[in-house]
Enzyme design. Structure first.
Site, PDB file in Angstrom:
ATOM      1  N   TYR A  77      91.338 -75.137   0.124  1.00 24.08           N
ATOM      2  CA  TYR A  77      91.815 -76.540  -1.029  1.00 24.08           C
ATOM      3  C   TYR A  77      90.992 -78.186  -0.968  1.00 24.08           C
ATOM      4  CZ  TYR A  77      95.726 -73.739  -2.964  1.00 24.08           C
ATOM      5  OH  TYR A  77      96.429 -72.736  -3.186  1.00 24.08           O
ATOM      6  N   SER A  78      90.543 -78.250   0.436  1.00 22.02           N
ATOM      7  CA  SER A  78      89.018 -78.813   0.613  1.00 22.02           C
ATOM      8  C   SER A  78      88.793 -79.675  -1.072  1.00 22.02           C
ATOM      9  CB  SER A  78      88.367 -78.286   1.469  1.00 22.02           C
ATOM     10  OG  SER A  78      86.918 -79.561   1.422  1.00 22.02           O
ATOM     11  N   ASN A  79      89.454 -81.668  -0.780  1.00 19.46           N
ATOM     12  CA  ASN A  79      88.110 -81.799  -1.923  1.00 19.46           C
ATOM     13  C   ASN A  79      87.309 -82.001  -1.377  1.00 19.46           C
ATOM     14  OD1 ASN A  79      91.221 -82.584  -3.440  1.00 19.46           O
ATOM     15  ND2 ASN A  79      91.185 -83.937  -1.660  1.00 19.46           N
ATOM     16  N   ILE A  81      84.904 -80.510   0.048  1.00 16.44           N
ATOM     17  CA  ILE A  81      83.852 -78.566  -0.261  1.00 16.44           C
ATOM     18  C   ILE A  81      83.112 -78.286  -1.944  1.00 16.44           C
ATOM     19  CG2 ILE A  81      83.998 -76.048  -1.146  1.00 16.44           C
ATOM     20  CD1 ILE A  81      82.904 -77.070   2.090  1.00 16.44           C
TER      21      ILE A  81
END
Length: 308
Positions: A77-79, A81
């Site tokens: 859920y990386s912002n 990335i």
């Protein structure tokens, strides 16, 4: 919300408008506090919040050096990335995401793939090697990339970009006493510290358990960027509420109540935890009467889609 079509020249000239919003609450009146939020979530629909500032000079350097293939790291859920995938695609760059954990599909990663990012999942043991020079060289050869951007985009180039955000905040709010932000890798707080005036106190709110390691990380980032700090700063280690990515039932309820109270959309992982812990500290009387306090909304609202 501004729709920015990125061109290489835009990265040199574009200055996002800072939207400052006053926050009202009976508790602020009772304690005699002036509280505002800097809405960097409104910069852009895809590269919002702190990600614009952290990626700006990383992408500029890649374009300047004719580096066309980028690799970086993040969770499912990386912002970071998510933002990197969109920005790289807009600039005609190939991006590779090394994703922590078992292969999964979710709206965040689906977006990244749709924008052209190549995803490669690794287990947590491998992921811990993300700062190991030998493993990085292996990844660069395997994926034929020119440059590696650290997890969260946190490096000296990120500090340069976030430093510009700090200057903008200082110019619009010259009398502020406290500036608060959520912390993941520490890059945003380090960048703010690099340009914060002496009179301002900065508070970082780690959203993961055992966040005291960020003291060393932030000092290392500042040293690597040859930046000194003039102001007082601290980390609040009670702001994780179960750990990174944890959204327990009580936190979900409080998150939604905070949104209703302030009329500001929050993401559950970063900004909701920042606001929650801040309200607890206000209730405890941790800020002096008359204090001017600014909360940094660091974006990440796209992550709400799987958690509302």
């Amino acid at each position: 919300m501004t729709e920015l079509c990125l061109q290489p020249s835009d990265l040199f000239s574009y200055q996002p408008e800072l939207i400052i919003q006053a926050l009202a609450h009976p508790l602020f009146d009772q304690k005699g506090l002036s509280v505002t939020v800097v809405r960097t979530d409104l910069i852009h629909s895809e590269v919002s919040g702190n990600k614009w500032y952290k990626l700006k000079y990383n992408l500029l350097q890649a374009k300047t050096n004719n580096q066309t293939r980028l690799l970086s790291f993040g969770g499912a859920y990386s912002n970071h990335i998510h933002a990197l995938a969109w920005a790289a695609g807009q600039l005609g760059l190939v991006s590779v995401g090394i994703i922590r954990g078992e292969p999964v599909s979710n709206p965040m990663l689906d977006d990244a793939q749709r924008w052209g990012m190549q995803l490669h999942f690794v287990d947590r043991v491998q992921y811990r090697q993300r700062s190991d020079a030998a493993w990085l060289q292996k990844l660069m050869a395997e994926h034929e990339v020119d440059v590696v951007i650290p997890e969260g985009g946190s490096n000296s180039l990120a500090l340069k970009g976030v430093g510009e955000l700090m200057r903008g905040i200082s110019q619009q709010l010259p009398g502020l006493d406290y500036l608060l932000c959520a912390c993941g890798t520490g890059g945003t707080l380090a960048g703010l510290l690099s340009k914060a005036p002496k009179r301002v106190q900065l508070e970082g709110y780690p959203v993961l358990k055992g966040g005291d390691f960020l003291y060393q990380e932030i000092e290392s980032l500042l040293a690597g960027a040859n930046r000194s700090v003039e102001c007082h700063w601290s980390l609040d280690l009670e702001s994780h509420y179960g750990g990174y990515g944890k959204v327990k039932a009580d936190h979900k309820m409080i998150w939604h109540q905070l949104e209703a109270d302030f009329g500001v959309p929050l993401d559950p992982i970063y900004t909701a935890k920042l606001f929650r812990r801040f309200m607890e500290k206000v209730a405890q009387g941790d800020y002096p009467e008359g204090a001017k306090i600014v909360l940094l909304h660091s974006g990440g609202l796209q992550g709400r889609r799987s958690m509302c």
